[in-house]
Design a protein around this motif. Structure first.
Motif, PDB file in Angstrom:
ATOM      1  N   UNK A  53      98.309   2.518   5.148  1.00 20.30           N
ATOM      2  CA  UNK A  53      97.549   3.380   5.900  1.00 20.30           C
ATOM      3  C   UNK A  53      97.267   3.392   7.477  1.00 20.30           C
ATOM      4  N   UNK A  54      97.775   1.838   7.958  1.00 24.51           N
ATOM      5  CA  UNK A  54      97.617   1.815   9.413  1.00 24.51           C
ATOM      6  C   UNK A  54      98.884   2.718  10.227  1.00 24.51           C
ATOM      7  N   UNK A  55      99.758   3.097   9.576  1.00 23.41           N
ATOM      8  CA  UNK A  55     100.698   4.008  10.089  1.00 23.41           C
ATOM      9  C   UNK A  55     100.243   5.502   9.981  1.00 23.41           C
ATOM     10  N   UNK A  56      99.511   5.765   8.911  1.00 25.01           N
ATOM     11  CA  UNK A  56      98.718   7.261   9.085  1.00 25.01           C
ATOM     12  C   UNK A  56      98.004   7.304  10.168  1.00 25.01           C
ATOM     13  N   UNK A  57      96.975   6.221  10.196  1.00 26.93           N
ATOM     14  CA  UNK A  57      95.926   6.041  11.255  1.00 26.93           C
ATOM     15  C   UNK A  57      96.496   6.324  12.594  1.00 26.93           C
ATOM     16  N   UNK A  58      97.687   5.649  12.685  1.00 26.22           N
ATOM     17  CA  UNK A  58      98.151   5.456  14.040  1.00 26.22           C
ATOM     18  C   UNK A  58      98.956   7.035  14.449  1.00 26.22           C
ATOM     19  N   UNK A  59      99.464   7.712  13.735  1.00 25.97           N
ATOM     20  CA  UNK A  59      99.968   8.912  14.010  1.00 25.97           C
ATOM     21  C   UNK A  59      99.002   9.975  14.302  1.00 25.97           C
ATOM     22  N   UNK A  60      97.822   9.881  13.340  1.00 31.67           N
ATOM     23  CA  UNK A  60      96.740  10.796  13.648  1.00 31.67           C
ATOM     24  C   UNK A  60      95.950  10.415  15.052  1.00 31.67           C
ATOM     25  N   UNK A  61      95.907   9.034  15.493  1.00 34.98           N
ATOM     26  CA  UNK A  61      95.565   8.838  16.765  1.00 34.98           C
ATOM     27  C   UNK A  61      96.267   9.374  17.822  1.00 34.98           C
ATOM     28  N   UNK A  62      97.520   9.161  17.728  1.00 36.33           N
ATOM     29  CA  UNK A  62      98.581   9.899  18.618  1.00 36.33           C
ATOM     30  C   UNK A  62      98.446  11.329  18.933  1.00 36.33           C
ATOM     31  N   UNK A  63      98.190  12.138  17.693  1.00 33.96           N
ATOM     32  CA  UNK A  63      97.907  13.487  17.752  1.00 33.96           C
ATOM     33  C   UNK A  63      96.728  14.082  18.230  1.00 33.96           C
ATOM     34  N   UNK A  64      95.568  12.996  18.109  1.00 35.25           N
ATOM     35  CA  UNK A  64      94.508  13.263  18.886  1.00 35.25           C
ATOM     36  C   UNK A  64      94.576  12.755  20.378  1.00 35.25           C
ATOM     37  N   UNK A  65      95.082  11.864  20.818  1.00 30.06           N
ATOM     38  CA  UNK A  65      95.315  11.797  22.171  1.00 30.06           C
ATOM     39  C   UNK A  65      96.103  12.706  22.722  1.00 30.06           C
ATOM     40  N   UNK A  66      97.186  13.345  22.094  1.00 27.60           N
ATOM     41  CA  UNK A  66      97.764  14.436  22.653  1.00 27.60           C
ATOM     42  C   UNK A  66      96.836  15.551  23.067  1.00 27.60           C
TER      43      UNK A  66
END
Length: 186
Positions: free
Chosen positions: A33-46
């Motif tokens: 789940x930490x990888x999923x949260x990380x990719x969601x955070x990257x999309x949000x940052x973008x």
């Protein structure tokens, strides 16, 4: 005859990367789940960044890919007895106990416990515990105003001298230098 590459084409040549080649092409994030949260955070940052969007996202993506590499390649203990002991040790590394006590905690004979622990973690029980104590010491040096002597006492050392010797051996610098030098911080 092959056409010559322009200046910009030479800059964008893709170099081989063994680590990327070893990553699977299809990978479920369900167990991570930490990888999923990380990719969601990257999309949000973008989507939210106005300035330095590419640089920010590239840095986060690089960190995410390192986490993905670790999730795929780092062996995590699977034996429930060792996992339970590791949770216990991680929550209170300052409570130094004997290997015999840890083997009893797991319900195993000392010899088999030592062999299983080594197989599951890649470290001996004492080396694993020492690593935890040294990481906790580094954290306490950076995050608290406690004296080095007080930290040594909290971590179960009889005096500052063996603590300083162990810390210097593990981190490559004395506790006082570690506290002062921001390059050594966690």
């Amino acid at each position: 005859m092959r056409p010559s590459l322009s200046f910009f084409d030479r800059l964008s040549i893709e170099l081989p990367c063994d680590e990327l080649d070893r990553l699977p092409s299809v990978f479920s994030l369900r167990a991570h789940p930490h990888l999923y949260d990380g990719i969601a955070m990257i999309a949000r940052m973008y989507s939210e960044s106005k300035f330095y969007r590419s640089e920010t996202v590239n840095s986060f993506l690089y960190g995410w890919m390192l986490s993905w590499h670790n999730a795929v390649n780092v062996q995590h203990p699977s034996d429930y007895r060792i996992v339970r002991l590791l949770e216990y040790l991680n929550s209170r590394p300052e409570h130094g106990q004997s290997v015999e006590a840890w083997s009893r905690f797991c319900g195993l004979k000392r010899t088999y416990f030592h062999e299983l622990f080594l197989r599951e973690t890649g470290m001996t029980p004492k080396a694993y515990h020492h690593q935890l104590v040294m990481k906790r010491a580094a954290h306490m040096l950076v995050e608290t105003d406690l004296s080095i002597t007080a930290i040594a006492e909290k971590l179960g050392y009889p005096s500052i001298h063996p603590f300083s010797r162990h810390f210097s051996s593990f981190h490559g610098t004395t506790p006082s230098q570690y506290r002062l030098n921001p390059l050594h911080r966690i």
